[in-house]
Design an enzyme around this catalytic site. Structure first.
Site, PDB file in Angstrom:
ATOM      1  NE  ARG A  29     119.064  87.137  76.961  1.00  0.00           N
ATOM      2  CZ  ARG A  29     119.110  85.803  76.933  1.00  0.00           C
ATOM      3  NH1 ARG A  29     120.244  85.190  76.695  1.00  0.00           N
ATOM      4  NH2 ARG A  29     118.020  85.096  77.153  1.00  0.00           N
TER       5      ARG A  29
ATOM      6  CE  LYS B 139     114.599  83.539  76.870  1.00  0.00           C
ATOM      7  NZ  LYS B 139     115.205  82.256  77.253  1.00  0.00           N
TER       8      LYS B 139
ATOM      9  CE1 TYR C 182     120.848  80.180  72.661  1.00  0.00           C
ATOM     10  CE2 TYR C 182     120.251  82.423  73.258  1.00  0.00           C
ATOM     11  CZ  TYR C 182     121.187  81.410  73.191  1.00  0.00           C
ATOM     12  OH  TYR C 182     122.454  81.629  73.651  1.00  0.00           O
TER      13      TYR C 182
ATOM     14  CG  HIS D  10     115.538  76.191  73.991  1.00  0.00           C
ATOM     15  ND1 HIS D  10     116.592  75.368  74.323  1.00  0.00           N
ATOM     16  CD2 HIS D  10     116.014  77.454  74.110  1.00  0.00           C
ATOM     17  CE1 HIS D  10     117.651  76.095  74.628  1.00  0.00           C
ATOM     18  NE2 HIS D  10     117.334  77.361  74.508  1.00  0.00           N
TER      19      HIS D  10
ATOM     20  CD  GLU E  43     117.764  75.923  70.532  1.00  0.00           C
ATOM     21  OE1 GLU E  43     118.032  77.115  70.351  1.00  0.00           O
ATOM     22  OE2 GLU E  43     116.669  75.410  70.211  1.00  0.00           O
TER      23      GLU E  43
END
Ligand SMILES: NC(=O)c1ccc[n+]([C@@H]2O[C@H](COP(=O)([O-])OP(=O)(O)OC[C@H]3O[C@@H](n4cnc5c(N)ncnc54)[C@H](O)[C@@H]3O)[C@@H](O)[C@H]2O)c1
Length: 372
Positions: free
Chosen positions: A15, A75, A94, A96, A118
């Site tokens: 992506r 990412k 993102y 995380h 997120e």
């Protein structure tokens, strides 16, 4: 603002943080967009597409990180990228962070301001930048499950829709949230006989009102699950208990009662999986067999359809991205408490309580960060 979008470098990630359409809109808002040469290739966007949208193509990630005011990615930044982040730079991607102490430490040391996709919220209590990937994974689940059911792949050799005179496949979806609903819709569209299990009565009421004629729903107890799983050709795991590991809802002992060659698709594998026998697999080697039952447990399913996923993510991130660029992050977050919920790191301090709790690091309130 100068908005930079580097090529994703995490293995198996195809992506890209900005589509040419997103670049065009940002340019129309008066911003300068710089994209790394080849960044869109994995998602089917050429450098020429970006140039036509008004973006400037830059050869190296180093040059993008060195000059951009805001970095837009998909990412979490990898170690080499984290070294290039600098004080005052805005990172929108993102992250995380909770299970990732190394990344957290590097982001804090960099002095950057990081907004995590997120944890951005919406007015209905949802997670608008996570939902598109759940929609993709949900819609992909019956497709990969149907492939897994084919004889050559070790499956039972059952066609989802059957044919006139032959019954369709029985599909059970455990969890009727975003993933489960989209999975059930597609499985039903393929002609399968679909039942969705959930533990939330309001959710079951919603599913019944909206999809009553399309697929069945049932309250999720251990007994109901066992009975449906025994008869199923395909079981899709789509449960989520926020902040917790997925509950194990199908045991290894239950596999021996299932139809040989049935398919288990565990979308919840990124939270540990909801079948006892699940272990994470990759797109390169997605399925394996346990006790005659085929398992598909790819942890980053949206990567298989990088173009659709990029477009879906881009649609969801664009309004936030434009606000951040137009107003600067402080004003944008002050005007939108849901965007402020995305703030995880600012100027060497953590601003997201759950991450601080998970990693044992002190946290300052995001509103305090706004005033700094
Ligand atoms: N593998 C991938 O590539 C991928 C991609 C996207 C999402 N996911 C994962 O898919 C899972 C589902 O995500 P979502 O966005 O649909 O979450 P969601 O919160 O929208 O839905 C989860 C549903 O599970 C239900 N549930 C909880 N416990 C249950 C139980 N015991 N029995 C039946 N239902 C139960 C909840 O009531 C809720 O409706 C998450 O673990 C998410 O991380 C994986």
């Amino acid at each position: 603002m100068k908005i930079g979008c580097p090529t994703e470098i995490k293995p198996q990630e195809f992506r890209v943080g900005m589509t040419p359409d997103a670049a065009r809109e940002a340019v129309a808002h008066g911003h300068e967009v710089i994209i790394q040469v080849g960044a869109g290739i994995g998602a089917g966007f050429t450098d020429e597409d970006y140039r036509a949208a008004g973006a400037t193509m830059i050869e190296t990630a180093e040059d993008i990180f060195a000059t951009a005011d805001m970095i837009v990615k998909v990412k979490e930044p990898q170690a080499v990228e984290r070294k290039m982040l600098r004080e005052g730079q805005l990172l929108f991607t993102y992250l995380h962070l909770a299970p990732d102490p190394e990344q957290t430490k590097d982001l804090l040391e960099s002095g950057c301001t990081a907004i995590a996709y997120e944890t951005v919220t919406d007015s209905r209590g949802g997670l608008p930048l996570l939902a598109p990937m759940s929609e993709v994974a949900g819609r992909l689940a019956p497709q990969v499950g149907a492939w897994t059911l084919q004889k050559a792949n070790g499956g039972r050799g059952v066609l989802m829709g059957g044919v006139p005179g032959v019954a369709p496949a029985k599909v059970v979806v455990i969890g009727g949230g975003v993933v489960g609903t989209h999975a059930a819709k597609i499985a039903a569209g393929m002609g399968a006989d679909v039942t969705v299990l959930d533990r939330s009565l309001p959710r079951l009421k919603y599913l019944d009102d909206v999809f009553g004629g399309t697929f069945k729903n049932q309250y999720s107890t251990a007994g109901a699950t066992a009975e449906l799983v025994r008869e199923a050709d395909m079981v899709i795991g789509a449960v989520l208990i926020p902040g917790a590991e997925a509950p194990k809802l199908v045991s290894r002992a239950q596999l021996s009662e299932m139809k040989p060659g049935a398919a288990l698709v565990d979308v919840a594998i990124d939270q540990g999986g909801c079948f006892e026998t699940s272990r994470a697999t990759t797109h390169a080697d997605p399925i394996y067999e346990v006790d005659g039952i085929m398992h598909y447990c790819v942890a980053n399913m949206p990567g298989a359809v990088a173009r659709t996923s990029t477009q879906a993510l881009g649609n969801a991130t664009l309004p936030f991205l434009l606000n951040l660029a137009d107003k600067g992050w402080k004003q944008a977050c002050e005007d939108d408490p849901h965007l402020l919920n995305g703030l995880n790191v600012h100027a060497g301090q953590l601003t997201y309580y759950a991450v601080g709790k998970a990693l044992g690091i002190d946290v300052i309130s995001p509103s305090l960060a706004l005033k700094s």
